[in-house]
Scaffold this motif. Structure first.
Motif, mmCIF file in Angstrom:
data_model
loop_
_atom_site.group_PDB
_atom_site.id
_atom_site.type_symbol
_atom_site.label_atom_id
_atom_site.label_comp_id
_atom_site.label_asym_id
_atom_site.label_seq_id
_atom_site.Cartn_x
_atom_site.Cartn_y
_atom_site.Cartn_z
ATOM 1 N N TYR A 103 5.319 -11.781 3.585
ATOM 2 C CA TYR A 103 4.399 -11.863 4.729
ATOM 3 C C TYR A 103 3.309 -12.899 4.516
ATOM 4 C CZ TYR A 103 0.939 -9.576 1.849
ATOM 5 O OH TYR A 103 0.051 -9.311 0.843
ATOM 6 N N GLN A 104 2.651 -13.220 5.614
ATOM 7 C CA GLN A 104 1.459 -14.069 5.602
ATOM 8 C C GLN A 104 0.420 -13.388 6.480
ATOM 9 O OE1 GLN A 104 1.399 -17.417 4.429
ATOM 10 N NE2 GLN A 104 3.531 -17.419 3.778
ATOM 11 N N VAL A 105 -0.848 -13.513 6.106
ATOM 12 C CA VAL A 105 -1.928 -12.943 6.919
ATOM 13 C C VAL A 105 -2.670 -14.085 7.614
ATOM 14 C CG1 VAL A 105 -4.114 -11.673 6.851
ATOM 15 C CG2 VAL A 105 -2.239 -11.000 5.342
ATOM 16 N N PHE A 106 -3.002 -13.908 8.882
ATOM 17 C CA PHE A 106 -3.750 -14.940 9.612
ATOM 18 C C PHE A 106 -4.944 -14.325 10.330
ATOM 19 C CE2 PHE A 106 0.614 -16.432 9.350
ATOM 20 C CZ PHE A 106 0.432 -17.726 8.876
ATOM 21 N N ASP A 107 -6.081 -15.022 10.277
ATOM 22 C CA ASP A 107 -7.185 -14.614 11.153
ATOM 23 C C ASP A 107 -7.595 -15.767 12.049
ATOM 24 O OD1 ASP A 107 -8.416 -16.079 9.189
ATOM 25 O OD2 ASP A 107 -9.329 -14.322 8.224
ATOM 26 N N ASP A 108 -6.737 -16.784 12.053
ATOM 27 C CA ASP A 108 -7.007 -17.954 12.880
ATOM 28 C C ASP A 108 -5.722 -18.265 13.660
ATOM 29 O OD1 ASP A 108 -8.296 -20.525 13.620
ATOM 30 O OD2 ASP A 108 -6.647 -21.337 12.415
ATOM 31 N N MET A 109 -5.845 -18.324 14.988
ATOM 32 C CA MET A 109 -4.652 -18.461 15.813
ATOM 33 C C MET A 109 -3.934 -19.787 15.595
ATOM 34 S SD MET A 109 -4.058 -17.783 19.819
ATOM 35 C CE MET A 109 -4.635 -19.331 20.432
ATOM 36 N N GLU A 110 -4.707 -20.862 15.461
ATOM 37 C CA GLU A 110 -4.066 -22.181 15.284
ATOM 38 C C GLU A 110 -3.187 -22.180 14.032
ATOM 39 O OE1 GLU A 110 -3.901 -24.294 17.630
ATOM 40 O OE2 GLU A 110 -5.254 -22.994 18.767
ATOM 41 N N GLU A 140 6.531 0.391 7.004
ATOM 42 C CA GLU A 140 5.158 0.789 7.340
ATOM 43 C C GLU A 140 4.794 2.070 6.609
ATOM 44 O OE1 GLU A 140 4.441 2.332 11.254
ATOM 45 O OE2 GLU A 140 6.366 3.344 11.350
ATOM 46 N N TYR A 141 3.487 2.206 6.389
ATOM 47 C CA TYR A 141 2.945 3.484 5.930
ATOM 48 C C TYR A 141 2.224 4.113 7.115
ATOM 49 C CZ TYR A 141 2.974 1.799 0.997
ATOM 50 O OH TYR A 141 3.303 1.347 -0.256
ATOM 51 N N ASN A 142 2.342 5.419 7.249
ATOM 52 C CA ASN A 142 1.461 6.134 8.164
ATOM 53 C C ASN A 142 0.707 7.164 7.349
ATOM 54 O OD1 ASN A 142 2.232 4.764 10.523
ATOM 55 N ND2 ASN A 142 4.033 6.048 10.759
ATOM 56 N N CYS A 143 -0.495 7.477 7.774
ATOM 57 C CA CYS A 143 -1.349 8.360 6.973
ATOM 58 C C CYS A 143 -1.282 9.792 7.502
ATOM 59 C CB CYS A 143 -2.781 7.829 6.972
ATOM 60 S SG CYS A 143 -3.580 7.879 8.582
ATOM 61 N N ARG A 144 -0.151 10.143 8.113
ATOM 62 C CA ARG A 144 -0.064 11.390 8.894
ATOM 63 C C ARG A 144 1.396 11.763 9.103
ATOM 64 N NH1 ARG A 144 2.360 9.161 13.066
ATOM 65 N NH2 ARG A 144 2.039 6.925 13.267
ATOM 66 N N PHE A 145 1.597 12.949 9.647
ATOM 67 C CA PHE A 145 2.945 13.371 10.051
ATOM 68 C C PHE A 145 3.450 12.460 11.173
ATOM 69 C CE2 PHE A 145 1.515 17.398 8.218
ATOM 70 C CZ PHE A 145 2.673 17.883 7.629
ATOM 71 N N GLY A 146 4.739 12.196 11.193
ATOM 72 C CA GLY A 146 5.333 11.388 12.265
ATOM 73 C C GLY A 146 5.614 12.230 13.491
ATOM 74 N N ASP A 147 5.670 11.552 14.610
ATOM 75 C CA ASP A 147 5.986 12.222 15.868
ATOM 76 C C ASP A 147 7.101 11.410 16.512
ATOM 77 O OD1 ASP A 147 6.037 13.385 18.369
ATOM 78 O OD2 ASP A 147 3.861 13.477 18.577
ATOM 79 N N GLY A 182 -4.468 2.352 8.750
ATOM 80 C CA GLY A 182 -5.458 1.731 9.636
ATOM 81 C C GLY A 182 -5.488 0.211 9.575
ATOM 82 N N SER A 183 -5.040 -0.354 8.456
ATOM 83 C CA SER A 183 -5.030 -1.816 8.342
ATOM 84 C C SER A 183 -3.724 -2.284 7.703
ATOM 85 C CB SER A 183 -6.211 -2.300 7.499
ATOM 86 O OG SER A 183 -6.006 -3.661 7.145
ATOM 87 N N LYS A 184 -2.949 -3.038 8.475
ATOM 88 C CA LYS A 184 -1.683 -3.555 7.928
ATOM 89 C C LYS A 184 -1.960 -4.614 6.870
ATOM 90 C CE LYS A 184 1.400 -2.404 11.708
ATOM 91 N NZ LYS A 184 1.599 -1.002 11.373
ATOM 92 N N VAL A 185 -3.073 -5.354 7.040
ATOM 93 C CA VAL A 185 -3.428 -6.361 6.038
ATOM 94 C C VAL A 185 -3.702 -5.648 4.709
ATOM 95 C CG1 VAL A 185 -5.117 -8.123 5.385
ATOM 96 C CG2 VAL A 185 -4.328 -7.971 7.771
ATOM 97 N N PHE A 186 -4.440 -4.534 4.774
ATOM 98 C CA PHE A 186 -4.703 -3.760 3.552
ATOM 99 C C PHE A 186 -3.399 -3.294 2.919
ATOM 100 C CE2 PHE A 186 -4.916 0.231 1.328
ATOM 101 C CZ PHE A 186 -5.896 -0.011 0.380
ATOM 102 N N SER A 187 -2.524 -2.700 3.734
ATOM 103 C CA SER A 187 -1.316 -2.102 3.146
ATOM 104 C C SER A 187 -0.385 -3.180 2.587
ATOM 105 C CB SER A 187 -0.611 -1.173 4.127
ATOM 106 O OG SER A 187 -0.065 -1.887 5.197
ATOM 107 N N LYS A 188 -0.281 -4.315 3.289
ATOM 108 C CA LYS A 188 0.582 -5.391 2.766
ATOM 109 C C LYS A 188 0.016 -5.934 1.453
ATOM 110 C CE LYS A 188 3.804 -6.852 4.457
ATOM 111 N NZ LYS A 188 5.243 -6.433 4.532
ATOM 112 N N ASN A 189 -1.300 -6.137 1.402
ATOM 113 C CA ASN A 189 -1.902 -6.670 0.173
ATOM 114 C C ASN A 189 -1.772 -5.671 -0.983
ATOM 115 O OD1 ASN A 189 -2.562 -9.026 1.459
ATOM 116 N ND2 ASN A 189 -4.691 -8.464 1.870
ATOM 117 N N LEU A 190 -1.872 -4.385 -0.664
ATOM 118 C CA LEU A 190 -1.700 -3.351 -1.694
ATOM 119 C C LEU A 190 -0.285 -3.432 -2.269
ATOM 120 C CD1 LEU A 190 -3.312 -0.550 -2.654
ATOM 121 C CD2 LEU A 190 -1.395 0.478 -1.425
#
Ligand code: AMP
Ligand code: GLY
Length: 424
Positions: free
Chosen positions: A120-127, A283-290, A101-109
């Motif tokens: 990687y780098q995380v951004f919450d500011d566009m500039e 990536e991690y998915n929390c479910r079966f792939g399709d 559900g959150s790539k920021v969570f999974s990357k930080n984990l």
């Protein structure tokens, strides 16, 4: 037992067909299901994200076990609600589903627990993101933080593309709130492998590996899709690679989630890239792939219901999970034009003596007639003693399934076959 499967695509059809083989299954309901699933389960029509209606239905219909298959209801907490009503479930709870559900969570984990992944780098500011891109190495990859219907990732081959991706996430908000935080990460290269696993927080049992084909056109060209076909096993996933993945990625991920108080129970999907520096998590998915499920479950020889219950109860270590040594290939038949504009509403004919399994994704019943209703209409899965045989049979049999404007890739499995021939 009465089973409820949440979801309504090809993956859910494969799960339902596999569950149906269990002698302990009495009745299967699907929420919502689809016109093809209706041949194997009672379709309730309840939307997969309508958690209130799902929980109410489960209570009123004496559901003994629920399988929540899609990402959205898992991330929204469907399992928590069902379990609160005393209904055992297969799938991670909300706290664990954040892994997808959150790539920021999974990357930080991954960073915190030293699990190999792209820098990687995380951004919450566009500039700040745009400033970073002025000197960032190109190609680069821009990812929206949250679920974005599988479309939140841009592999940018130029600086301009990367800037456009950042702006569409953060300025135009094409993915809504999902794009208010973004990850910009290192571009990795190497063969991709999907490994779905069962995990109950104490062991990780990988299923047979697989290879997806995400682009619409032959030779991996054209736009990204939900997946145009799959093969299993994936020849790049050798025993040596599997051993490294278990030690460096699978077990560390399970332990990291435990350490964070977010024990993951269900199907944990590892999207891996086999780089020159070793396997890394894309990536991690929390479910079966399709459509990975459409090749993985037909190779499962153990009883799926038993394995799913053991996962939910934390008893996987005592449970046999056995896969056939054979090969599987799934060819997706789509509506011409998918993933862009396409027409639907055409009748589908499936010969009664088809020597393959059909998993329906986008079709609805019009009276007794099954008609196309989606971009990806169905998948045809065949098994073979060799990869070549599985591919040949999948295409032979897919050719016998007819509907107007049908389109499929002609090269599902071709890359895997070349890798096999090259002795991978
Ligand atoms: P996703 O939507 O997360 O499945 O990502 C879509 C596709 O983007 C993946 O299957 C990869 O082919 C590609 N991709 C994602 N991250 C990277 C990366 N760091 N480097 C190269 N390709 C990537
Ligand atoms: N086939 C990729 C996915 O299910 O996300």
């Amino acid at each position: 037992m009465n089973i409820l499967v949440v979801g309504g695509g090809g993956r859910e059809h494969a799960i339902i067909k596999s569950l149906k083989k269990s002698p302990r299954v009495t009745k299967i309901y699907a929420a919502p299901g689809n016109g093809g699933i209706a041949a194997d389960a009672v379709c309730t029509g309840i939307g997969a994200k309508d958690l209130e209606a799902i929980t109410k239905f489960a209570k009123e219909n004496a559901i003994d076990f629920a399988v929540v298959a899609p990402d959205d209801p898992l991330v929204l907490g469907a399992v928590d609600l069902l379990e609160a009503e005393g209904i055992p479930c297969f799938g991670p709870n909300k706290k664990a589903a954040i892994l997808e559900g959150s790539k920021v969570f999974s990357k930080n984990l991954m960073k915190k627990y030293h699990i190999p992944t792209a820098e990687y780098q995380v951004f919450d500011d566009m500039e700040a993101a745009l400033k970073y891109l002025e000197t960032a190495p190109i190609p680069t990859v821009v990812k929206a933080d949250g679920l974005a219907l599988g479309k939140g990732v841009t592999v940018a081959m130029t600086r301009e593309e990367a800037v456009a991706a950042v702006k569409s996430c953060m300025e135009d908000k094409v993915f809504g709130e999902s794009g208010s935080h973004i990850v910009i990460e290192e571009f990795l290269t190497g063969p991709e492998v999907s490994v779905l696993s069962f995990t109950d927080g104490s062991v990780v049992i990988p299923m047979v590996s697989s290879m997806d084909h995400k682009r619409a056109g032959d030779g991996d060209t054209g736009p990204n899709t939900g997946g145009m076909g799959t093969v299993a096993p994936n020849p790049y996933y050798t025993e040596e690679v599997a051993r490294r993945c278990m030690e460096e990625i699978f077990l560390p991920t399970m332990r990291a989630m435990n350490a964070e108080g977010r024990t993951f129970k269900g199907c944990l999907y590892f999207g891996l890239m086999l780089t020159e520096k070793g396997p890394k998590v894309i990536e991690y998915n929390c479910r079966f792939g399709d459509p990975e499920t459409q090749v993985v479950l037909p190779l499962l020889e153990s009883d799926l219901l038993t394995v799913m219950e053991a996962t939910a109860q934390g008893k996987l270590a005592e449970t046999e999970v056995k896969f056939s040594p054979r090969h599987a290939c799934c060819v997706v038949l789509a509506s011409e034009g998918y993933p862009k504009k396409y027409e639907s509403g055409y009748p589908i004919t499936i010969p009664a003596d088809l020597e393959a399994e059909v998993f329906v994704a986008g079709a609805k019943l019009d009276g007794q007639v099954l008609k196309t209703s989606g971009g990806r209409v169905l998948g045809v899965t065949a098994l073979g003693d060799t990869l070549e045989q599985a591919i040949q049979k999948a295409y032979d049999q897919a050719g016998r399934v007819k509907f107007a404007n049908a389109y499929c890739r002609r090269d599902i499995g071709a890359r895997a076959l070349r890798a096999k021939e090259a002795g991978k």
